[in-house]
Write a protein that holds these residues in place. Structure first.
Motif, PDB file in Angstrom:
ATOM      1  N   LYS A 167     -15.909  16.851   2.026  1.00 46.38           N
ATOM      2  CA  LYS A 167     -17.244  16.368   1.677  1.00 46.38           C
ATOM      3  C   LYS A 167     -17.256  14.858   1.430  1.00 46.38           C
ATOM      4  N   GLN A 168     -16.088  14.279   1.152  1.00 45.66           N
ATOM      5  CA  GLN A 168     -16.015  12.837   0.936  1.00 45.66           C
ATOM      6  C   GLN A 168     -16.075  12.059   2.251  1.00 45.66           C
ATOM      7  N   LYS A 169     -15.915  12.788   3.372  1.00 46.50           N
ATOM      8  CA  LYS A 169     -16.030  12.202   4.718  1.00 46.50           C
ATOM      9  C   LYS A 169     -15.112  10.981   4.882  1.00 46.50           C
ATOM     10  N   ILE A 170     -13.841  11.196   4.555  1.00 46.48           N
ATOM     11  CA  ILE A 170     -12.844  10.128   4.643  1.00 46.48           C
ATOM     12  C   ILE A 170     -11.920  10.390   5.823  1.00 46.48           C
ATOM     13  N   ASP A 171     -11.782   9.403   6.697  1.00 48.64           N
ATOM     14  CA  ASP A 171     -10.838   9.480   7.819  1.00 48.64           C
ATOM     15  C   ASP A 171      -9.549   8.800   7.376  1.00 48.64           C
ATOM     16  N   ILE A 172      -8.572   9.598   6.965  1.00 47.75           N
ATOM     17  CA  ILE A 172      -7.324   9.050   6.428  1.00 47.75           C
ATOM     18  C   ILE A 172      -6.636   8.135   7.428  1.00 47.75           C
ATOM     19  N   LEU A 173      -6.619   8.542   8.694  1.00 47.22           N
ATOM     20  CA  LEU A 173      -5.894   7.772   9.700  1.00 47.22           C
ATOM     21  C   LEU A 173      -6.644   6.516  10.157  1.00 47.22           C
ATOM     22  N   ASN A 174      -7.808   6.294   9.583  1.00 48.02           N
ATOM     23  CA  ASN A 174      -8.552   5.068   9.876  1.00 48.02           C
ATOM     24  C   ASN A 174      -8.128   3.940   8.926  1.00 48.02           C
ATOM     25  N   HIS A 175      -7.054   4.168   8.196  1.00 48.48           N
ATOM     26  CA  HIS A 175      -6.538   3.176   7.262  1.00 48.48           C
ATOM     27  C   HIS A 175      -5.143   2.733   7.683  1.00 48.48           C
ATOM     28  N   THR A 176      -4.760   1.548   7.231  1.00 46.57           N
ATOM     29  CA  THR A 176      -3.449   0.998   7.612  1.00 46.57           C
ATOM     30  C   THR A 176      -2.481   0.970   6.435  1.00 46.57           C
ATOM     31  N   ALA A 177      -2.989   1.235   5.234  1.00 52.31           N
ATOM     32  CA  ALA A 177      -2.126   1.168   4.046  1.00 52.31           C
ATOM     33  C   ALA A 177      -2.640   2.133   2.980  1.00 52.31           C
ATOM     34  N   ILE A 178      -1.715   2.659   2.197  1.00 51.88           N
ATOM     35  CA  ILE A 178      -2.066   3.601   1.127  1.00 51.88           C
ATOM     36  C   ILE A 178      -1.494   3.094  -0.185  1.00 51.88           C
ATOM     37  N   ILE A 179      -2.296   3.164  -1.238  1.00 59.44           N
ATOM     38  CA  ILE A 179      -1.866   2.724  -2.560  1.00 59.44           C
ATOM     39  C   ILE A 179      -1.577   3.952  -3.428  1.00 59.44           C
ATOM     40  N   PHE A 180      -0.351   4.033  -3.946  1.00 62.49           N
ATOM     41  CA  PHE A 180       0.023   5.140  -4.818  1.00 62.49           C
ATOM     42  C   PHE A 180       0.346   4.609  -6.217  1.00 62.49           C
ATOM     43  N   THR A 181      -0.273   5.204  -7.244  1.00 60.46           N
ATOM     44  CA  THR A 181      -0.011   4.782  -8.613  1.00 60.46           C
ATOM     45  C   THR A 181       0.727   5.841  -9.430  1.00 60.46           C
ATOM     46  N   SER A 182       1.049   6.972  -8.817  1.00 62.16           N
ATOM     47  CA  SER A 182       1.768   8.014  -9.548  1.00 62.16           C
ATOM     48  C   SER A 182       2.353   9.028  -8.583  1.00 62.16           C
ATOM     49  N   PRO A 185       4.029   5.999  12.012  1.00 64.34           N
ATOM     50  CA  PRO A 185       5.171   5.212  11.518  1.00 64.34           C
ATOM     51  C   PRO A 185       4.792   3.817  11.047  1.00 64.34           C
ATOM     52  N   GLU A 186       3.675   3.287  11.528  1.00 58.22           N
ATOM     53  CA  GLU A 186       3.286   1.934  11.116  1.00 58.22           C
ATOM     54  C   GLU A 186       2.495   1.894   9.806  1.00 58.22           C
ATOM     55  N   MET A 187       2.202   3.058   9.229  1.00 56.92           N
ATOM     56  CA  MET A 187       1.464   3.092   7.963  1.00 56.92           C
ATOM     57  C   MET A 187       2.258   2.388   6.879  1.00 56.92           C
ATOM     58  N   LYS A 188       1.564   1.582   6.069  1.00 54.47           N
ATOM     59  CA  LYS A 188       2.201   0.874   4.957  1.00 54.47           C
ATOM     60  C   LYS A 188       1.880   1.586   3.647  1.00 54.47           C
ATOM     61  N   TYR A 189       2.827   1.500   2.702  1.00 53.63           N
ATOM     62  CA  TYR A 189       2.656   2.152   1.411  1.00 53.63           C
ATOM     63  C   TYR A 189       2.882   1.138   0.294  1.00 53.63           C
ATOM     64  N   PHE A 190       1.937   1.071  -0.623  1.00 55.43           N
ATOM     65  CA  PHE A 190       2.032   0.165  -1.763  1.00 55.43           C
ATOM     66  C   PHE A 190       2.132   1.019  -3.023  1.00 55.43           C
ATOM     67  N   CYS A 191       3.265   0.932  -3.717  1.00 51.25           N
ATOM     68  CA  CYS A 191       3.538   1.795  -4.867  1.00 51.25           C
ATOM     69  C   CYS A 191       3.628   0.993  -6.152  1.00 51.25           C
ATOM     70  N   VAL A 192       3.121   1.566  -7.232  1.00 48.77           N
ATOM     71  CA  VAL A 192       3.055   0.850  -8.499  1.00 48.77           C
ATOM     72  C   VAL A 192       4.440   0.630  -9.110  1.00 48.77           C
ATOM     73  N   SER A 193       5.409   1.481  -8.771  1.00 48.55           N
ATOM     74  CA  SER A 193       6.743   1.346  -9.358  1.00 48.55           C
ATOM     75  C   SER A 193       7.802   1.873  -8.398  1.00 48.55           C
ATOM     76  N   GLU A 194       9.041   1.540  -8.705  1.00 46.93           N
ATOM     77  CA  GLU A 194      10.158   2.015  -7.891  1.00 46.93           C
ATOM     78  C   GLU A 194      10.275   3.534  -7.983  1.00 46.93           C
ATOM     79  N   GLN A 195       9.967   4.082  -9.143  1.00 41.09           N
ATOM     80  CA  GLN A 195      10.010   5.531  -9.324  1.00 41.09           C
ATOM     81  C   GLN A 195       9.062   6.225  -8.347  1.00 41.09           C
TER      82      GLN A 195
END
Length: 258
Positions: A58-73, A93-103
């Motif tokens: 229902k949120q109508k989000i195309d996940i693969l229409n993004h180039t980077a994902i931000i994870f905070t937990s 494979p070209e997707m980028k990931y931005f994480c809040v911590s090394e954990q």
């Protein structure tokens, strides 16, 4: 430490930390318990529930229409990849990931082969991550999060003109604490406004009396005061940047230890 009445400076023998028990044998909480001969228990006051795929659609989000994902937990990592699995999506494979911590970034190994991916990691806090995001303004970001989340990252993205989408992938709800009804602790330590909300949902007639309340962060401190409760211990402090540090300062004073 908050300014408090001297009659609230009573000896501390027990603390309830409203989080999961630490798995690290060198946890500062365990050292605190040993140092001051305290009973320290752990009990999460909040829990997370996944957003069903039907609700996510229902949120109508195309996940693969993004180039980077931000994870905070790690919760965000788990629920995001569960959604992807349900949708039969595989991360390119070209997707980028931005994480809040090394954990958090290390936890990604559960779902992807890290050496083949582009991962950017903050030191520990959201502010650290924002410094990294400043160097990558041209990405199309996806921010998987809870329906209850802090504003720092989305506010930064919006105010600085980033292209981003917020995806609600799990709900934060009050845990069932009915078994604690007759249990007393000298100190309750909270880490989010959601924890205070859970306290009041589970115990609507809660009377603080001699129970001291500790809060980490300004939003949690505000939630304590907004609930009409007394905030006895506020963290972080300039000389105590952690909850355990703030607790130790208080315990020394309350227990008359120099």
């Amino acid at each position: 430490m908050s300014e408090i009445a001297t009659d609230r400076m009573r000896k501390v023998k027990s603390i309830l930390v409203t989080q999961e028990a630490p798995t690290d044998p060198n946890s500062p909480y365990l050292k605190l318990a040993e140092k001051f001969n305290l009973k320290i228990d752990f009990r999460p006051f909040i829990q997370v529930e996944p957003v069903p795929v039907k609700e996510f659609r229902k949120q109508k989000i195309d996940i693969l229409n993004h180039t980077a994902i931000i994870f905070t937990s790690r919760n965000a990592v788990d629920h995001f990849f569960h959604i992807c699995q349900e949708l039969k999506l595989e991360m390119p494979p070209e997707m980028k990931y931005f994480c809040v911590s090394e954990q958090t970034s290390n936890y990604l190994q559960k779902y992807i082969v890290i050496r083949k991916r582009k991962i950017f990691t903050g030191l520990k806090t959201a502010q650290d991550l924002l410094e990294i995001l400043k160097k990558h303004k041209n990405e199309k970001y996806l921010f998987p999060c809870s329906d209850i989340r802090k504003n720092d990252i989305p506010d930064f993205l919006k105010q600085n003109g980033y292209t981003y989408t917020e995806a609600i992938i799990y709900h934060t709800v009050a845990a069932n604490l009915s078994d604690l009804k007759e249990v007393f602790y000298d100190i309750l330590a909270f880490f989010s406004p959601s924890g205070i909300h859970s306290l009041l949902v589970n115990f609507p007639t809660f009377k603080q009396n001699n129970t001291r309340i500790a809060a980490f962060g300004p939003t949690t401190a505000k939630a304590v005061r907004d609930a009409g409760l007394i905030l006895d211990i506020e963290a972080p402090l300039p000389n105590a940047p952690s909850m355990t540090g703030a607790l130790e300062l208080y315990i020394k004073k309350a227990n008359g230890i120099k």
